[in-house]
Design a protein around this motif. Structure first.
Motif, PDB file in Angstrom:
ATOM      1  N   ILE A  64     -31.692  89.630 -46.557  1.00  0.00           N
ATOM      2  CA  ILE A  64     -30.964  88.449 -45.615  1.00  0.00           C
ATOM      3  C   ILE A  64     -29.978  88.706 -44.923  1.00  0.00           C
ATOM      4  N   GLN A  65     -30.870  89.250 -43.972  1.00  0.00           N
ATOM      5  CA  GLN A  65     -29.412  89.176 -42.934  1.00  0.00           C
ATOM      6  C   GLN A  65     -28.886  88.677 -42.225  1.00  0.00           C
ATOM      7  N   ALA A  66     -27.879  88.577 -42.221  1.00  0.00           N
ATOM      8  CA  ALA A  66     -27.168  87.364 -42.173  1.00  0.00           C
ATOM      9  C   ALA A  66     -25.416  87.843 -42.132  1.00  0.00           C
ATOM     10  N   ASP A  67     -24.543  87.044 -41.464  1.00  0.00           N
ATOM     11  CA  ASP A  67     -22.765  87.129 -41.620  1.00  0.00           C
ATOM     12  C   ASP A  67     -22.875  86.452 -42.750  1.00  0.00           C
ATOM     13  N   SER A  68     -22.508  86.972 -43.380  1.00  0.00           N
ATOM     14  CA  SER A  68     -21.537  86.649 -44.958  1.00  0.00           C
ATOM     15  C   SER A  68     -21.013  85.344 -44.911  1.00  0.00           C
ATOM     16  N   GLU A  69     -20.154  85.588 -43.932  1.00  0.00           N
ATOM     17  CA  GLU A  69     -19.354  83.879 -43.909  1.00  0.00           C
ATOM     18  C   GLU A  69     -20.366  83.097 -43.607  1.00  0.00           C
ATOM     19  N   LYS A  70     -20.699  82.761 -42.974  1.00  0.00           N
ATOM     20  CA  LYS A  70     -21.916  81.906 -41.929  1.00  0.00           C
ATOM     21  C   LYS A  70     -23.106  81.164 -43.061  1.00  0.00           C
ATOM     22  N   TYR A  71     -23.229  82.365 -43.809  1.00  0.00           N
ATOM     23  CA  TYR A  71     -24.659  82.226 -44.741  1.00  0.00           C
ATOM     24  C   TYR A  71     -23.734  81.589 -46.222  1.00  0.00           C
ATOM     25  N   LEU A  72     -23.284  81.782 -46.447  1.00  0.00           N
ATOM     26  CA  LEU A  72     -22.368  80.841 -47.947  1.00  0.00           C
ATOM     27  C   LEU A  72     -21.981  79.543 -47.369  1.00  0.00           C
ATOM     28  N   CYS A  73     -21.667  79.786 -45.579  1.00  0.00           N
ATOM     29  CA  CYS A  73     -20.757  77.663 -46.333  1.00  0.00           C
ATOM     30  C   CYS A  73     -22.865  76.805 -45.737  1.00  0.00           C
ATOM     31  N   HIS A  74     -23.132  77.300 -45.900  1.00  0.00           N
ATOM     32  CA  HIS A  74     -24.897  76.727 -46.445  1.00  0.00           C
ATOM     33  C   HIS A  74     -24.989  76.828 -47.605  1.00  0.00           C
ATOM     34  N   VAL A  75     -24.522  78.040 -48.799  1.00  0.00           N
ATOM     35  CA  VAL A  75     -24.812  77.740 -50.108  1.00  0.00           C
ATOM     36  C   VAL A  75     -24.174  76.800 -50.798  1.00  0.00           C
ATOM     37  N   PRO A  76     -25.364  76.040 -51.759  1.00  0.00           N
ATOM     38  CA  PRO A  76     -24.214  75.403 -52.496  1.00  0.00           C
ATOM     39  C   PRO A  76     -23.389  75.542 -53.677  1.00  0.00           C
ATOM     40  N   ASP A  77     -22.806  74.886 -53.613  1.00  0.00           N
ATOM     41  CA  ASP A  77     -21.932  74.574 -55.276  1.00  0.00           C
ATOM     42  C   ASP A  77     -22.309  75.409 -56.170  1.00  0.00           C
ATOM     43  N   GLU A  78     -21.756  76.492 -56.663  1.00  0.00           N
ATOM     44  CA  GLU A  78     -22.377  77.482 -58.067  1.00  0.00           C
ATOM     45  C   GLU A  78     -24.140  78.008 -58.233  1.00  0.00           C
ATOM     46  N   SER A  79     -23.849  78.179 -56.818  1.00  0.00           N
ATOM     47  CA  SER A  79     -25.382  78.922 -56.671  1.00  0.00           C
ATOM     48  C   SER A  79     -25.590  79.835 -57.754  1.00  0.00           C
ATOM     49  N   TYR A  80     -24.693  81.067 -57.530  1.00  0.00           N
ATOM     50  CA  TYR A  80     -24.617  82.014 -58.033  1.00  0.00           C
ATOM     51  C   TYR A  80     -23.232  82.503 -59.248  1.00  0.00           C
ATOM     52  N   ASP A  81     -24.442  82.977 -60.629  1.00  0.00           N
ATOM     53  CA  ASP A  81     -22.934  83.711 -61.204  1.00  0.00           C
ATOM     54  C   ASP A  81     -21.901  84.557 -60.867  1.00  0.00           C
ATOM     55  N   ILE A  82     -22.967  85.599 -60.003  1.00  0.00           N
ATOM     56  CA  ILE A  82     -21.144  86.490 -59.581  1.00  0.00           C
ATOM     57  C   ILE A  82     -21.342  87.055 -57.879  1.00  0.00           C
TER      58      ILE A  82
END
Length: 261
Positions: free
Chosen positions: A162-180
């Motif tokens: 995914i081509q994205a700024d990580s900080e902007k992208y993470l803001c829209h990711v639900p809680d506890e979406s990835y193990d790591i």
């Protein structure tokens, strides 16, 4: 970042069409190659970077060298895992088959490939890359490169880019979406022996991990956050990492932050 798009000297119709379509999509100038050298195109169009579409796949041309997709150290690291040897990054993540990893700094995709192999067909690896050109090269390579063995090829195909700024992208990711959640930011002091990195330093996002980004990572990670930095980097202390994994004589170190929800 100013760049133009061109092809090899004798492109197929499909290769030239793909180059023209991508240039149009990005609103970037397409330059017919004809008999011009890449250096001449670079000079004539006043750009530092050229994206070259070739029969072998896309390539980035810069004054510091060329960059195209390759396995780099991922191939050797996977062979070591197959032979029962350990990998410091895998140990730091405590990766097991079926786990999920969000690589916030995909870059060369080397670490993502190793993580994808370790998590297996039931796992999930997502790679974020802020640089448009690096993301494009990674996506093309991961979807088209064929490894020495089927399991390596499968590991490549399982990675989502995914081509994205990580900080902007993470803001829209639900809680506890990835193990790591994993970070491998561009080192402020480059490892001079790492020639693979020279052509991409011009393109890569050189920002360090911010406290705001780390806060988002804590929310998104289920188990832990892992940060790769140079041995003894002050970034570990600044960000609050106190657990470490790494070889005694290695130039890099992995900081571990357990997440409690």
């Amino acid at each position: 970042m100013n760049f133009v798009i061109t092809t090899g000297y004798h492109p197929t119709a499909a290769t030239e069409q793909a180059a023209r379509e991508f240039a149009q999509q990005l609103n970037v100038e397409f330059v017919a190659r004809n008999r011009n050298s890449l250096a001449a195109i670079q000079k004539n169009f006043h750009v530092d970077v050229i994206l070259l579409f070739s029969k072998q796949g896309p390539l980035i041309y810069t004054d510091d060298g060329n960059y195209f997709f390759h396995l780099s150290m991922a191939d050797l690291r996977i062979k070591n895992l197959k032979n029962g040897k350990h990998d410091h990054m895998i140990n730091a993540m405590q990766l097991q088959p079926g786990m999920s990893v969000l690589d916030c700094t995909l870059g060369l995709a080397t670490d993502a490939i190793v993580a994808s192999f370790a998590t297996g067909p039931s796992g999930k690896v997502t790679g974020l890359e802020n640089s448009l050109l690096l993301a494009f090269i990674a996506k093309a390579g991961l979807s088209g490169f064929i490894g020495e063995s089927p399991d390596i090829t499968a590991a490549l195909r399982q990675i989502e880019v995914i081509q994205a700024d990580s900080e902007k992208y993470l803001c829209h990711v639900p809680d506890e979406s990835y193990d790591i959640v994993y970070f491998d930011p561009m080192f402020r002091q480059p490892i001079q022996s790492s020639s693979n990195l020279k052509p991409i330093r011009l393109l890569a996002d050189k920002r360090p991990v911010s406290l705001a980004l780390l806060a988002e990572a804590k929310r998104v990670a289920r188990k832990r956050i892992v940060l790769k930095e140079m041995q003894g980097s002050p970034e570990f202390e600044r960000l609050g990492f106190t657990q470490f994994v790494g070889g005694k004589y290695s130039s890099v170190q992995y900081g571990i932050m357990e997440v409690q929800h």
